[in-house]
Design a protein around this motif. Sequence first.
Motif, short mmCIF file in Angstrom:
data_model
loop_
_atom_site.label_atom_id
_atom_site.label_comp_id
_atom_site.label_asym_id
_atom_site.label_seq_id
_atom_site.Cartn_x
_atom_site.Cartn_y
_atom_site.Cartn_z
N GLU A 20 0.98 -1.34 -0.05
CA GLU A 20 -0.03 -0.01 0.10
C GLU A 20 0.92 1.20 0.01
O GLU A 20 0.29 2.14 -0.52
CB GLU A 20 -0.95 0.12 1.20
N TYR A 23 2.35 3.43 -3.60
CA TYR A 23 1.68 4.50 -4.36
C TYR A 23 1.98 5.90 -3.41
O TYR A 23 2.26 6.83 -4.29
CB TYR A 23 -0.02 4.52 -4.30
N ASP A 24 2.13 5.93 -2.01
CA ASP A 24 2.55 7.15 -1.60
C ASP A 24 3.89 7.32 -1.76
O ASP A 24 4.43 8.44 -2.15
CB ASP A 24 2.62 6.96 0.04
N TYR A 26 5.40 6.48 -4.86
CA TYR A 26 5.29 7.13 -6.27
C TYR A 26 4.89 8.40 -6.30
O TYR A 26 5.43 9.11 -7.18
CB TYR A 26 4.23 6.25 -7.08
N VAL A 27 3.95 8.81 -5.47
CA VAL A 27 3.45 10.21 -5.67
C VAL A 27 4.50 11.27 -5.10
O VAL A 27 4.80 12.36 -5.77
CB VAL A 27 2.29 10.42 -4.64
N THR A 41 -3.91 8.05 -10.91
CA THR A 41 -4.82 7.75 -9.83
C THR A 41 -4.24 6.47 -9.28
O THR A 41 -3.21 5.61 -9.77
CB THR A 41 -5.96 7.65 -10.29
N ARG A 42 -4.71 5.95 -8.06
CA ARG A 42 -4.28 4.99 -7.51
C ARG A 42 -4.56 3.64 -8.17
O ARG A 42 -3.88 2.70 -8.24
CB ARG A 42 -4.89 4.78 -6.17
N PHE A 45 -2.32 3.55 -11.25
CA PHE A 45 -1.36 3.04 -10.55
C PHE A 45 -1.19 1.27 -10.40
O PHE A 45 -0.10 0.85 -10.82
CB PHE A 45 -0.80 3.85 -9.25
N GLU A 46 -2.07 1.01 -9.75
CA GLU A 46 -1.95 -0.29 -9.28
C GLU A 46 -2.27 -1.27 -10.82
O GLU A 46 -1.62 -2.45 -10.55
CB GLU A 46 -3.35 -0.74 -8.47
N ARG A 49 1.26 -1.19 -12.09
CA ARG A 49 2.17 -2.16 -11.51
C ARG A 49 1.68 -3.60 -11.69
O ARG A 49 2.76 -4.39 -11.74
CB ARG A 49 1.76 -1.82 -9.88
#
Length: 64
Positions: A20, A23-24, A26-27, A41-42, A45-46, A49
């Motif tokens: 989890e 993503y943080d 990455y941003v 967006t999350r 991104f997912e 990935r």
Amino acid sequence: MSVRSALAKARFYVREFSGEAAYDRYVAHTRSHDPDAEVLTRRAFERARTDAREADPREGFRCC
């Protein structure tokens, strides 16, 4: 060690283990290199990935 400190450490490890926190990171990385860059967006991104993980021949096909 206080209960609050123990819970914070447990939360950190759970977020790292589950992915989890990726993503943080990455941003934060995107914003530090180019503040005006558009951030995925999350969900996007997912998806990217997961696609990258499935396309990697070293990983092999994983359904779960």
